[in-house]
Design a protein around this motif. Structure first.
Motif, mmCIF file in Angstrom:
data_model
loop_
_atom_site.group_PDB
_atom_site.id
_atom_site.type_symbol
_atom_site.label_atom_id
_atom_site.label_comp_id
_atom_site.label_asym_id
_atom_site.label_seq_id
_atom_site.Cartn_x
_atom_site.Cartn_y
_atom_site.Cartn_z
ATOM 1 N N ALA A 45 -2.281 6.552 -12.264
ATOM 2 C CA ALA A 45 -1.774 5.645 -10.852
ATOM 3 C C ALA A 45 -2.800 5.362 -10.241
ATOM 4 O O ALA A 45 -2.216 4.132 -9.110
ATOM 5 C CB ALA A 45 -0.947 6.610 -10.233
ATOM 6 N N SER A 46 -4.070 5.703 -9.854
ATOM 7 C CA SER A 46 -5.133 5.751 -9.091
ATOM 8 C C SER A 46 -5.311 4.316 -9.785
ATOM 9 O O SER A 46 -6.023 3.759 -8.804
ATOM 10 C CB SER A 46 -6.191 6.501 -8.430
ATOM 11 O OG SER A 46 -5.369 7.885 -8.895
ATOM 12 N N ALA A 60 -2.610 1.067 -8.595
ATOM 13 C CA ALA A 60 -2.350 0.828 -7.281
ATOM 14 C C ALA A 60 -2.752 -0.789 -6.767
ATOM 15 O O ALA A 60 -3.635 -0.823 -7.375
ATOM 16 C CB ALA A 60 -3.051 2.033 -6.497
ATOM 17 N N GLU A 65 4.547 1.040 5.923
ATOM 18 C CA GLU A 65 5.481 1.265 5.087
ATOM 19 C C GLU A 65 6.141 2.966 5.782
ATOM 20 O O GLU A 65 6.763 2.776 5.360
ATOM 21 C CB GLU A 65 4.158 3.296 4.304
ATOM 22 C CG GLU A 65 3.333 2.405 3.096
ATOM 23 C CD GLU A 65 4.122 1.882 2.311
ATOM 24 O OE1 GLU A 65 4.770 2.500 0.988
ATOM 25 O OE2 GLU A 65 4.100 0.153 1.415
ATOM 26 N N GLN A 67 -7.652 -1.471 4.054
ATOM 27 C CA GLN A 67 -7.355 -1.698 2.604
ATOM 28 C C GLN A 67 -8.572 -1.026 2.145
ATOM 29 O O GLN A 67 -10.014 -1.444 2.586
ATOM 30 C CB GLN A 67 -7.532 -2.842 1.705
ATOM 31 C CG GLN A 67 -7.856 -4.196 1.869
ATOM 32 C CD GLN A 67 -7.993 -5.068 1.156
ATOM 33 O OE1 GLN A 67 -7.961 -4.919 -0.001
ATOM 34 N NE2 GLN A 67 -8.359 -6.482 1.597
ATOM 35 N N ASN A 107 -9.148 0.476 -5.329
ATOM 36 C CA ASN A 107 -8.494 1.962 -5.296
ATOM 37 C C ASN A 107 -9.500 2.037 -6.748
ATOM 38 O O ASN A 107 -10.136 3.273 -7.243
ATOM 39 C CB ASN A 107 -6.943 1.664 -6.042
ATOM 40 C CG ASN A 107 -6.855 0.579 -6.795
ATOM 41 O OD1 ASN A 107 -6.518 -0.487 -6.025
ATOM 42 N ND2 ASN A 107 -6.347 0.573 -7.921
ATOM 43 N N ALA A 114 4.864 -5.067 -5.486
ATOM 44 C CA ALA A 114 5.032 -4.232 -7.062
ATOM 45 C C ALA A 114 6.486 -3.809 -6.493
ATOM 46 O O ALA A 114 6.601 -3.593 -5.909
ATOM 47 C CB ALA A 114 4.056 -2.674 -6.194
ATOM 48 N N ARG A 167 3.635 5.835 -10.279
ATOM 49 C CA ARG A 167 3.027 7.384 -9.354
ATOM 50 C C ARG A 167 4.727 7.486 -9.138
ATOM 51 O O ARG A 167 5.150 7.606 -9.598
ATOM 52 C CB ARG A 167 3.989 5.343 -8.094
ATOM 53 C CG ARG A 167 3.177 3.819 -8.024
ATOM 54 C CD ARG A 167 4.132 3.390 -7.003
ATOM 55 N NE ARG A 167 4.046 1.938 -6.502
ATOM 56 C CZ ARG A 167 5.325 0.957 -6.821
ATOM 57 N NH1 ARG A 167 5.505 2.021 -7.898
ATOM 58 N NH2 ARG A 167 5.237 -0.017 -7.399
ATOM 59 N N ARG A 221 3.964 6.141 -2.861
ATOM 60 C CA ARG A 221 2.957 4.572 -2.971
ATOM 61 C C ARG A 221 1.999 4.579 -2.014
ATOM 62 O O ARG A 221 0.988 4.063 -1.652
ATOM 63 C CB ARG A 221 3.821 3.777 -2.038
ATOM 64 C CG ARG A 221 5.032 3.132 -2.760
ATOM 65 C CD ARG A 221 6.563 2.376 -2.037
ATOM 66 N NE ARG A 221 5.999 1.840 -1.185
ATOM 67 C CZ ARG A 221 6.571 0.346 -1.646
ATOM 68 N NH1 ARG A 221 6.529 -0.389 -2.611
ATOM 69 N NH2 ARG A 221 5.547 -0.609 -0.793
ATOM 70 N N ASN A 222 1.664 5.989 -1.405
ATOM 71 C CA ASN A 222 0.549 6.240 -0.140
ATOM 72 C C ASN A 222 -0.866 6.921 -1.102
ATOM 73 O O ASN A 222 -1.222 7.545 0.057
ATOM 74 C CB ASN A 222 1.361 7.004 1.046
ATOM 75 C CG ASN A 222 2.013 6.107 1.492
ATOM 76 O OD1 ASN A 222 1.317 5.231 2.415
ATOM 77 N ND2 ASN A 222 2.818 6.109 1.298
ATOM 78 N N ILE A 278 -3.412 6.080 -2.546
ATOM 79 C CA ILE A 278 -4.880 6.358 -2.304
ATOM 80 C C ILE A 278 -5.061 6.114 -0.330
ATOM 81 O O ILE A 278 -6.105 6.829 0.234
ATOM 82 C CB ILE A 278 -5.113 4.306 -2.421
ATOM 83 C CG1 ILE A 278 -4.399 4.401 -3.806
ATOM 84 C CG2 ILE A 278 -6.159 3.733 -2.379
ATOM 85 C CD1 ILE A 278 -6.079 5.108 -4.416
#
Length: 369
Positions: free
Chosen positions: A42-43, A46, A55, A152, A155, A265, A308, A335-336, A338
């Motif tokens: 997932a890292s 992203a 979000e 941002q 990632n 996404a 995720r 989704r959070n 990072i």
């Protein structure tokens, strides 16, 4: 055969590596058991958005957690660069959230009302102001919200930096180490068992395995984490099309300094299958062109999919197990991940280092399920 550590961290994504870094910096002997390569699930998949205001749907403990995590990022990014030489691409231009259709306006109105009432620094822009800031934004833009504090990071660079920083701090990485069971001793977590039968004995176990967090045997309760499939496309953008991250209710565009722009996404529940699909790709490209019609002839330079770790309520699972001492959770970031990386590391490693659990962990304990 057994190895001994103060802490074994199950999972080497950004969350696991960040916890390992902080624990090792605090003087603990740390082993990270990673079934593949650190930072490549997932890292890696992203988009690196650090966007609590884009979000969150309402005020509350989750938004507080996101805002607190965001505040750590400038110092966090600088520290990683100092420790590893890796620039994690921290960018602070802010995020624009566009109303492109009549039905978008109610959502933006609601978001503006509660966020401005809470003093969260949201700005309302008319169409002319949007086009002045970002000339490539669609002429169909009705108005927009600007979140100047939503930033941002890169990632993929973050994953490399945290792996390196944790290793430099003294954490040992066991790659290809598939953890299959939790070890118990005297009613406490005492380490883990690997697929080949090797045991890693440890004074504490941190479960940071993302979508795979609930798949090991011996856990005291179900860990309600499931993979949530997401697809992203990268388009060529030279010179950069946008300064801001630009979002709509259907798509987001994240500009990257290397001349790409990420369109994401999808949110799909497909089990552990990872694939870029025609349906997903068409939806992403339609959303991207709705935001920026000038991307119509941009080259598609990469597509990918990731998983995720989602939970039933969309919130992460953090902190100690209520019944099994020395077992700690750091998963379900959805989704959070990072965004929440530096704060998760501080909170979980703090407990490992002997500090009382931070009060902000309480709403996110596994006992809520």
């Amino acid at each position: 055969m057994s190895a001994v550590a103060d802490v074994v961290v199950v999972g080497g994504g950004v969350i696991g590596c960040a916890i390992a870094r902080r624990a090792a910096q605090g003087g603990l002997r740390v082993v990270v058991a990673e079934r593949a390569t650190p930072g490549m699930e997932a890292s890696f998949a992203a988009a690196g958005m650090l966007s609590p205001l884009a979000e969150a749907d309402q005020p509350g403990p989750f938004l507080d957690l996101l805002l607190r995590a965001r505040s750590l990022y400038p110092e966090f990014a600088a520290a990683l660069r100092e420790e590893t030489g890796v620039d994690v691409g921290y960018g602070d231009a802010g995020t624009l959230y566009l109303a492109l259709r009549e039905e978008d306006e109610a959502e933006l109105e609601h978001r503006f009302a509660w966020q401005s009432a809470a003093g969260l620094g949201v700005e309302r822009l008319d169409e002319a102001q949007v086009r002045e800031m970002e000339p490539a934004a669609s002429p169909a833009t009705r108005w927009a919200l600007r979140f100047p504090g939503d930033h941002q990071a890169d990632n993929r660079a973050l994953g490399r930096a945290l792996w390196g920083a944790a290793a430099r701090a003294g954490a040992e990485f066991r790659l290809g180490a598939d953890v299959v069971a939790l070890l118990h001793e005297g009613g406490r977590a005492a380490g883990v068992v690997l697929a080949g039968g090797e045991r890693i004995r440890a004074g504490a176990v941190v479960l940071a395995a993302g979508s795979w967090a609930g798949r090991m045997e011996g856990l005291p309760r179900p860990v309600p984490v499931e993979p949530v499939h997401g697809q992203i496309a990268a388009l060529e953008s030279i010179p950069p099309l946008f300064r801001h991250v630009v979002d709509s209710p259907r798509c987001y565009l994240v500009p990257r300094s290397e001349g790409r722009i990420l369109a994401g996404a999808t949110v799909e529940r497909l089990g552990f299958r990872k694939a870029v699909t025609p349906r997903g790709l068409v939806g992403l490209l339609e959303g991207a062109l709705e935001i920026a019609p000038s991307l119509a002839d941009a080259a598609i330079v990469e597509t990918w999919a990731g998983l995720r770790p989602g939970t039933p309520d969309g919130f992460p699972i953090l902190g100690p197990d209520p019944d099994i001492p020395n077992l700690h959770y750091a998963t379900g970031h959805f989704r959070n991940g990072i965004l929440l990386t530096p704060l998760t590391a501080e909170l979980v490693a703090g407990v490992l280092l002997g500090h009382p659990p931070d009060a902000s962990l309480a709403p996110f304990g596994i006992q809520r399920f």
